[in-house]
Scaffold this motif. Structure first.
Motif, PDB file in Angstrom:
ATOM      1  N   SER A  33       0.820  -1.207   0.000  1.00  0.00           N
ATOM      2  CA  SER A  33       0.000   0.000   0.000  1.00  0.00           C
ATOM      3  C   SER A  33       0.860   1.265   0.000  1.00  0.00           C
ATOM      4  N   HIS A  62       0.784 -12.034  -0.693  1.00  0.00           N
ATOM      5  CA  HIS A  62      -0.101 -10.942  -0.282  1.00  0.00           C
ATOM      6  C   HIS A  62       0.268  -9.635  -0.996  1.00  0.00           C
ATOM      7  N   THR A  63       1.560  -9.352  -1.059  1.00  0.00           N
ATOM      8  CA  THR A  63       2.026  -8.148  -1.746  1.00  0.00           C
ATOM      9  C   THR A  63       1.677  -8.213  -3.232  1.00  0.00           C
ATOM     10  N   ALA A  65      -0.863  -9.747  -4.525  1.00  0.00           N
ATOM     11  CA  ALA A  65      -2.304  -9.496  -4.632  1.00  0.00           C
ATOM     12  C   ALA A  65      -2.628  -8.006  -4.492  1.00  0.00           C
ATOM     13  N   GLN A  66      -1.943  -7.312  -3.580  1.00  0.00           N
ATOM     14  CA  GLN A  66      -2.162  -5.874  -3.417  1.00  0.00           C
ATOM     15  C   GLN A  66      -1.780  -5.109  -4.682  1.00  0.00           C
ATOM     16  N   TYR A  67      -0.641  -5.451  -5.258  1.00  0.00           N
ATOM     17  CA  TYR A  67      -0.209  -4.800  -6.487  1.00  0.00           C
ATOM     18  C   TYR A  67      -1.193  -5.075  -7.621  1.00  0.00           C
ATOM     19  N   LYS A  68      -1.641  -6.325  -7.707  1.00  0.00           N
ATOM     20  CA  LYS A  68      -2.565  -6.705  -8.771  1.00  0.00           C
ATOM     21  C   LYS A  68      -3.856  -5.893  -8.691  1.00  0.00           C
ATOM     22  N   GLN A  69      -4.341  -5.637  -7.477  1.00  0.00           N
ATOM     23  CA  GLN A  69      -5.545  -4.815  -7.291  1.00  0.00           C
ATOM     24  C   GLN A  69      -5.339  -3.393  -7.805  1.00  0.00           C
ATOM     25  N   GLN A  70      -4.100  -2.939  -7.789  1.00  0.00           N
ATOM     26  CA  GLN A  70      -3.771  -1.600  -8.269  1.00  0.00           C
ATOM     27  C   GLN A  70      -3.433  -1.600  -9.755  1.00  0.00           C
ATOM     28  N   GLY A  71      -3.524  -2.773 -10.398  1.00  0.00           N
ATOM     29  CA  GLY A  71      -3.203  -2.883 -11.816  1.00  0.00           C
ATOM     30  C   GLY A  71      -1.717  -2.949 -12.097  1.00  0.00           C
ATOM     31  N   ARG A  73       1.845  -5.256 -12.046  1.00  0.00           N
ATOM     32  CA  ARG A  73       2.398  -6.611 -12.057  1.00  0.00           C
ATOM     33  C   ARG A  73       3.680  -6.618 -11.236  1.00  0.00           C
TER      34      ARG A  73
END
Length: 97
Positions: A33, A62-63, A65-71, A73
Motif C-alpha cells: 500500500s 499478499h504483496t 495481490a495488493q499490487y494486482k488490485q492496483q493494476g 504486475r
C-alpha cells in the motif's frame, strides 16, 4: 536473525535484503500500500535475501495481490534457492511468472 530491509532503488525497483521470515516481516508487511508507482510493472530484487520461510512466501503472495488490485504486475528477480523450493512445494511458482 537479520532484519528485513526493503529499499526503493527507483520508482519501480525495490531491493529486498535480510531474512524474509515470520519474525522479520512485521513492519514491512504493508509495503504494497505504500509503494505506489505509475508503472505497470514493479520489480523486487531478492538477491540479498539470506533466509526465507513460509511466512515470507505468504507475504510475497499478499504483496502480489495488493499490487494486482492496483493494476501493477509484481516481478521477482534473483530468487534465492530456498524461496524457489518453497514456491514449488506450495505450487505457487506460476503465480509470479
Amino acid at each position: 536473525m537479520t532484519k528485513l530491509v526493503i529499499s526503493q532503488v527507483d520508482e519501480q525497483h525495490f531491493r529486498v535484503s535480510g531474512e524474509l521470515t515470520r519474525s522479520s516481516i512485521g513492519d514491512e508487511k504493508h509495503l504494497g500500500s505504500q509503494a505506489i508507482t505509475k508503472h505497470k510493472i514493479c520489480y523486487f530484487d531478492l538477491s540479498d535475501v539470506s533466509r526465507v520461510d513460509t511466512a515470507g512466501l505468504a507475504w510475497l503472495i499478499h504483496t502480489f495481490a495488493q499490487y494486482k488490485q492496483q493494476g501493477i504486475r509484481l516481478e521477482l528477480q534473483n530468487l534465492p534457492e530456498q524461496l524457489q523450493n518453497l514456491m514449488q512445494l506450495g505450487q505457487v511458482t506460476t503465480l509470479f511468472e
